[in-house]
Design a protein around this motif. Structure first.
Motif, mmCIF file in Angstrom:
data_model
loop_
_atom_site.group_PDB
_atom_site.id
_atom_site.type_symbol
_atom_site.label_atom_id
_atom_site.label_comp_id
_atom_site.label_asym_id
_atom_site.label_seq_id
_atom_site.Cartn_x
_atom_site.Cartn_y
_atom_site.Cartn_z
ATOM 1 N N CYS A 80 2.875 113.892 70.634
ATOM 2 C CA CYS A 80 2.226 113.973 71.950
ATOM 3 C C CYS A 80 1.752 112.601 72.415
ATOM 4 C CB CYS A 80 1.053 114.936 71.899
ATOM 5 S SG CYS A 80 1.568 116.607 71.469
ATOM 6 N N PHE A 81 1.150 111.849 71.515
ATOM 7 C CA PHE A 81 0.676 110.517 71.912
ATOM 8 C C PHE A 81 1.843 109.568 72.183
ATOM 9 C CE2 PHE A 81 -3.359 112.196 70.627
ATOM 10 C CZ PHE A 81 -4.246 111.546 71.452
ATOM 11 N N ALA A 82 2.915 109.713 71.416
ATOM 12 C CA ALA A 82 4.103 108.896 71.710
ATOM 13 C C ALA A 82 4.587 109.188 73.125
ATOM 14 C CB ALA A 82 5.202 109.184 70.682
ATOM 15 N N ALA A 83 4.614 110.465 73.489
ATOM 16 C CA ALA A 83 5.034 110.842 74.849
ATOM 17 C C ALA A 83 4.027 110.339 75.876
ATOM 18 C CB ALA A 83 5.181 112.359 74.951
ATOM 19 N N GLY A 111 2.004 105.004 84.998
ATOM 20 C CA GLY A 111 0.684 104.465 85.280
ATOM 21 C C GLY A 111 -0.450 105.338 84.777
ATOM 22 N N VAL A 112 -0.364 106.625 84.990
ATOM 23 C CA VAL A 112 -1.432 107.512 84.533
ATOM 24 C C VAL A 112 -1.379 107.639 83.009
ATOM 25 C CG1 VAL A 112 -2.327 109.865 84.567
ATOM 26 C CG2 VAL A 112 -1.365 108.870 86.657
ATOM 27 N N ILE A 113 -2.515 107.387 82.346
ATOM 28 C CA ILE A 113 -2.596 107.646 80.906
ATOM 29 C C ILE A 113 -3.032 109.103 80.760
ATOM 30 C CG2 ILE A 113 -3.602 106.926 78.715
ATOM 31 C CD1 ILE A 113 -4.226 104.231 79.936
ATOM 32 N N PRO A 114 -2.169 109.956 80.240
ATOM 33 C CA PRO A 114 -2.478 111.395 80.226
ATOM 34 C C PRO A 114 -3.508 111.742 79.162
ATOM 35 C CG PRO A 114 -0.323 111.007 79.237
ATOM 36 C CD PRO A 114 -0.818 109.660 79.709
ATOM 37 N N ALA A 115 -4.369 112.692 79.484
ATOM 38 C CA ALA A 115 -5.303 113.196 78.485
ATOM 39 C C ALA A 115 -4.517 113.761 77.302
ATOM 40 C CB ALA A 115 -6.188 114.273 79.113
ATOM 41 N N PRO A 116 -5.153 113.819 76.129
ATOM 42 C CA PRO A 116 -4.434 114.337 74.953
ATOM 43 C C PRO A 116 -3.903 115.762 75.164
ATOM 44 C CG PRO A 116 -6.445 113.220 74.269
ATOM 45 C CD PRO A 116 -6.478 113.282 75.773
ATOM 46 N N GLU A 117 -4.612 116.573 75.941
ATOM 47 C CA GLU A 117 -4.166 117.956 76.147
ATOM 48 C C GLU A 117 -2.822 118.002 76.879
ATOM 49 O OE1 GLU A 117 -7.214 116.802 76.736
ATOM 50 O OE2 GLU A 117 -8.573 117.930 75.462
ATOM 51 N N SER A 169 -0.715 115.772 77.248
ATOM 52 C CA SER A 169 0.341 115.025 76.554
ATOM 53 C C SER A 169 1.179 115.989 75.700
ATOM 54 C CB SER A 169 -0.238 113.906 75.693
ATOM 55 O OG SER A 169 -0.810 114.419 74.516
ATOM 56 N N HIS A 170 0.614 117.152 75.359
ATOM 57 C CA HIS A 170 1.408 118.170 74.652
ATOM 58 C C HIS A 170 2.535 118.687 75.550
ATOM 59 C CE1 HIS A 170 -1.931 117.997 71.870
ATOM 60 N NE2 HIS A 170 -1.270 118.761 71.028
ATOM 61 N N ALA A 171 2.193 118.954 76.810
ATOM 62 C CA ALA A 171 3.228 119.417 77.743
ATOM 63 C C ALA A 171 4.245 118.307 77.994
ATOM 64 C CB ALA A 171 2.587 119.872 79.052
ATOM 65 N N LEU A 172 3.753 117.058 78.073
ATOM 66 C CA LEU A 172 4.665 115.937 78.323
ATOM 67 C C LEU A 172 5.617 115.746 77.151
ATOM 68 C CD1 LEU A 172 2.217 113.384 79.982
ATOM 69 C CD2 LEU A 172 4.035 114.704 81.097
ATOM 70 N N ALA A 173 5.126 115.967 75.935
ATOM 71 C CA ALA A 173 6.010 115.848 74.766
ATOM 72 C C ALA A 173 7.164 116.843 74.883
ATOM 73 C CB ALA A 173 5.219 116.085 73.473
ATOM 74 N N TYR A 220 -6.143 107.060 71.861
ATOM 75 C CA TYR A 220 -4.962 106.202 71.967
ATOM 76 C C TYR A 220 -5.059 105.017 71.012
ATOM 77 C CZ TYR A 220 -2.643 108.728 75.681
ATOM 78 O OH TYR A 220 -1.968 109.688 76.391
ATOM 79 N N ALA A 221 -6.274 104.479 70.846
ATOM 80 C CA ALA A 221 -6.449 103.369 69.912
ATOM 81 C C ALA A 221 -6.087 103.814 68.502
ATOM 82 C CB ALA A 221 -7.887 102.852 69.968
ATOM 83 N N THR A 222 -6.501 105.015 68.140
ATOM 84 C CA THR A 222 -6.158 105.536 66.820
ATOM 85 C C THR A 222 -4.644 105.645 66.661
ATOM 86 O OG1 THR A 222 -8.212 106.797 66.807
ATOM 87 C CG2 THR A 222 -6.523 107.464 65.222
ATOM 88 N N TYR A 223 -3.988 106.146 67.695
ATOM 89 C CA TYR A 223 -2.533 106.264 67.630
ATOM 90 C C TYR A 223 -1.872 104.895 67.509
ATOM 91 C CZ TYR A 223 2.287 107.041 68.835
ATOM 92 O OH TYR A 223 3.654 107.035 68.804
ATOM 93 N N LEU A 224 -2.320 103.955 68.361
ATOM 94 C CA LEU A 224 -1.692 102.629 68.383
ATOM 95 C C LEU A 224 -1.886 101.893 67.062
ATOM 96 C CD1 LEU A 224 -2.659 101.552 72.008
ATOM 97 C CD2 LEU A 224 -0.319 101.881 71.173
ATOM 98 N N SER A 225 -2.994 102.182 66.388
ATOM 99 C CA SER A 225 -3.244 101.500 65.114
ATOM 100 C C SER A 225 -2.485 102.161 63.965
ATOM 101 C CB SER A 225 -4.746 101.515 64.817
ATOM 102 O OG SER A 225 -5.161 102.846 64.570
ATOM 103 N N GLY A 226 -1.789 103.258 64.254
ATOM 104 C CA GLY A 226 -1.012 103.920 63.204
ATOM 105 C C GLY A 226 -1.843 104.816 62.307
ATOM 106 N N ASP A 227 -3.095 105.076 62.690
ATOM 107 C CA ASP A 227 -3.981 105.862 61.831
ATOM 108 C C ASP A 227 -4.038 107.346 62.195
ATOM 109 O OD1 ASP A 227 -4.639 103.613 60.433
ATOM 110 O OD2 ASP A 227 -6.425 103.158 61.641
ATOM 111 N N MET A 228 -3.225 107.785 63.138
ATOM 112 C CA MET A 228 -3.307 109.182 63.542
ATOM 113 C C MET A 228 -2.583 110.060 62.521
ATOM 114 S SD MET A 228 -2.502 110.844 67.219
ATOM 115 C CE MET A 228 -3.979 110.099 67.878
#
Lengths: 454, 454
Positions: free
Chosen positions: B367-370, B379-385, B387-391, B424-432
């Motif tokens: 989801c975060f990758a999507a 441009g819009v950074i989607p909320a985590p919720e 982002s599930h639909a976007l995935a 997103y920071a957690t995802y980008l750091s590879g810690d998710m």
């Protein structure tokens, strides 16, 4: 049903050109000077920093510059932005004034900064630049350039003032989400940064220092250019999409502003809204009062001097004739990071000097009080910067309540506060401070201004 | 110039009524049951918790309920919301699919939750209620109710899940900016909270516990009522403004969805977009596939059981027939706080049971990758919720890339991530992390489901 609240233009009504106010002014603005020769700078002087198209725009005498299709396509992700009548705020204030706000917080990064970030990234990419460098304070500009760079496949490196880098991590995450690299400034990566750190190892930085770092990195890398988020002519010109849209939207609303109010840091939000209205005023159209609002803690227009000074701390930029508090001036750490700049757009400074715009200053507690009042009535929590303009709108609306005048007020709500909420927490807890700036402090900072030339 | 990107309705096109899907279903949904008698609950049972108007809406058989002028006036601060074609994402994915998103992040709090918060506050105020209580997780719902309460002069107290209260202070500040009071849950203020703290003094809380606290406080105060941000029929009905607008906007775009995708936590965002399209489908109109997307860590639709269960942890709510993982189920602390609910809207559960909607689950890293892909393109950074639909949209768009199918995909982008950036920071750091939920865990939680009734 109550009257209309929101005035929207269609995507097809997006302005097709930017407006350059320079040829319409009664007197041309004084040119930037080379810091060595004290002669007007040439395009070649700027070539290491900016792409050719932007250097041309900086000096152009054309009244209009066409917006490239590639830029318009990105603008359309959020533009045209809405003009909203603040009916609920008017009711709350019990004022007969009619208050309109042009809302730029709908952009991807939540502020007007994308209006110039997108064309700057576009022109750099079109000329084969691979990397953009820039500075940012709280991060509005850095995140706008990070977003814009992602649209055109550019790398982006941002020097963020250390104090904000540490205290406001959300903006840094946003920049990284868009793919940018963020450095705390002062950094060990530049001579300017190392010099500051040698003197003050625990420096929390300033916009002036961060500009020096970003300029130095761009100047030393033929694949890189520098991007500035305010102050310069081409930046203010890109922002005129705000005012062009607002002109059309006020016509939709069937109202003509009696007063236009905007906050000023570097001047781009203010110029963006105001210049198209000023064009009409200079051409004999409606004659609104036009008022710039700045923080009492950084009063370049109301207490600074109109003279040549550097745009940055290290003295790497050209000399700009502007209202300045001296390039060594470090403002108190007020929350409106975007207004903490020692200088002012030379173009806007010139226009103030011509008497076409008046200026006032407001202390930050009053701004946050206005911001909360606005948020509870209108929903949008305003960024600390435009809350300065809102404070002036509230003052004016209350004057109208007392006088009964049905004044039409237009303001620029240039961004929301979603990433500045800790500032509201400070205000709500009663811990926000305001300090009166002494004349001695300003005199001391002004000593850094180089001897005037030209 | 490229084709049109954004499809906007005029303020005068705002829907004038909400749509209630219940009378259009081939079979009525099973009623909520009183936890003591196991008989269908009566309006009187709900009177301590909700105002009469909302109790009527919860059980109404009317297909449409008019939107009061006072509610429409507040809606107009941000509605109609835009429908946007994700042309830049399509290009980035190299897909022939056409992807549209209905964007609810333009609301004052950045999500769809205000669509129901405003009418809930309005009806409570109209019936003389002085205080609204509610629970919130990450804070989307709590901030929406805080905003809405400010519009109608109501006090608002929010029990926020302790983990979020500590880790995500921005939402708390937003609620306070709108004038609400926020308590960390479990709190010492309620019996339910004290009972949890007695057992686990360092409890980080859960939505189920926070619901128990808010319900208890409202039930014990004749001046107070409780407000719920999802799950119930009237909440989903209020959200249908999303789908009604989207129907009109897809017609403006000249496209008909082949697939509609939304994320599901309690079901209100999903129902809000989907129900108007489902009305057309049941009436013999276009026949899109309709797909619910839930987190792999909280898979009520894909791995839960369709049975009667409590809506909260303490068992204070009516028994609801729904897809549930057991009301004792505590999901892993994934970042999509709005999807961390053991149950599901009974109405939506019924519709899934009827075979009208299919469900899939997605792990959060995907989801975060999507989300990042989407942010860099649109441009819009989607909320985590959402982002599930976007995935799921990305999965489908890539299938179309391979097959060449020009499928039209419509999704609900129910909010932005500006207050969720640390995720997103957690995802980008590879810690998710993503953990596979074992069947045993689900079986164990399901043991909390009371014996089925009716």
């Amino acid at each position: 049903m109550a009257g209309r609240t929101t005035f929207r233009l269609d995507e097809s009504d997006l302005p097709t050109r930017w407006y350059n106010i320079v040829p319409d002014l009664p007197k041309p603005p004084p040119p930037p000077l080379h810091p060595g020769t004290r002669e007007p700078i040439t395009p070649d002087d700027l070539a290491p920093l900016f792409p050719r198209a932007l250097i041309e725009q900086e000096a152009t005498q054309d009244r209009y510059v066409p917006i490239p299709d590639e830029v318009a396509e990105v603008y359309r992700l959020w533009r045209p932005s809405p003009l909203i009548r603040a009916r609920r705020l008017e009711r709350e204030l019990g004022t007969p004034a009619r208050i309109y706000y042009k809302y730029e917080g709908v952009s991807p990064v939540g502020s007007h900064k994308t209006n110039t970030a997108v064309p700057q990234a576009y022109y750099n990419a079109a000329e084969g630049v691979g990397l953009l460098t820039t500075e940012t304070g709280a991060g509005q500009w850095g995140s706008a350039l990070a977003f814009a760079s992602a649209q055109f496949g550019l790398d982006c490196e941002v020097w963020q003032v250390r104090a904000s880098y540490d205290q406001k991590p959300y903006r840094k995450i946003m920049m990284e989400t868009f793919g940018a690299t963020v450095h705390a400034s002062p950094s060990e990566l530049t001579e300017s940064g190392r010099a500051v750190l040698a003197r003050t190892p625990d420096s929390t930085g300033s916009l002036g220092i961060a500009i020096s770092e970003a300029v130095e990195m761009a100047a030393g890398n033929p694949n890189a250019r520098y991007a500035l988020g305010s102050v310069l002519n081409h930046v203010l010109m890109h922002q005129t999409v705000i005012g062009e849209e607002a002109l059309a939207q006020m016509a939709m609303a069937g109202d003509t502003p009696d007063l236009i109010v905007g906050c000023t840091g570097g001047g781009s939000n203010f110029g963006g809204l105001v210049f198209p209205f000023l064009r009409e005023k200079l051409a004999g159209g409606p004659q609104p009062e036009i008022r710039a609002v700045e923080p009492a803690a950084c009063p370049s227009l109301t207490r600074g001097v109109y003279t040549y000074d550097f745009g940055d701390t290290a003295g790497l930029t050209p000399l700009l004739k502007m209202h300045t508090l001296g390039h060594a001036f470090i403002p108190d750490p007020i929350h409106a990071g975007g207004l903490r700049y020692h200088g002012m757009s030379p173009l806007l400074s010139h226009i103030v000097d011509l008497g076409l715009v008046e200026a006032v200053s407001v202390p930050q507690n009053e701004c946050f009080a206005a911001g909360i009042r606005f948020a509870r009535a209108e929903g949008v929590i305003p960024a600390p910067e435009p809350s300065h303009a809102l404070a002036e709108c509230v003052r004016e609306a209350l004057r109208c309540r007392d006088s009964g005048e049905e004044k039409v007020i237009l303001t620029a709500l240039c961004g929301h506060a979603l990433l500045d909420l800790p500032a509201y927490a400070t205000y709500l807890s009663g811990d926000m401070t305001d300090r009166l700036l002494s004349d001695d402090e300003i005199r001391l900072a002004m000593a850094s201004v180089p001897e005037a030339a030209g």
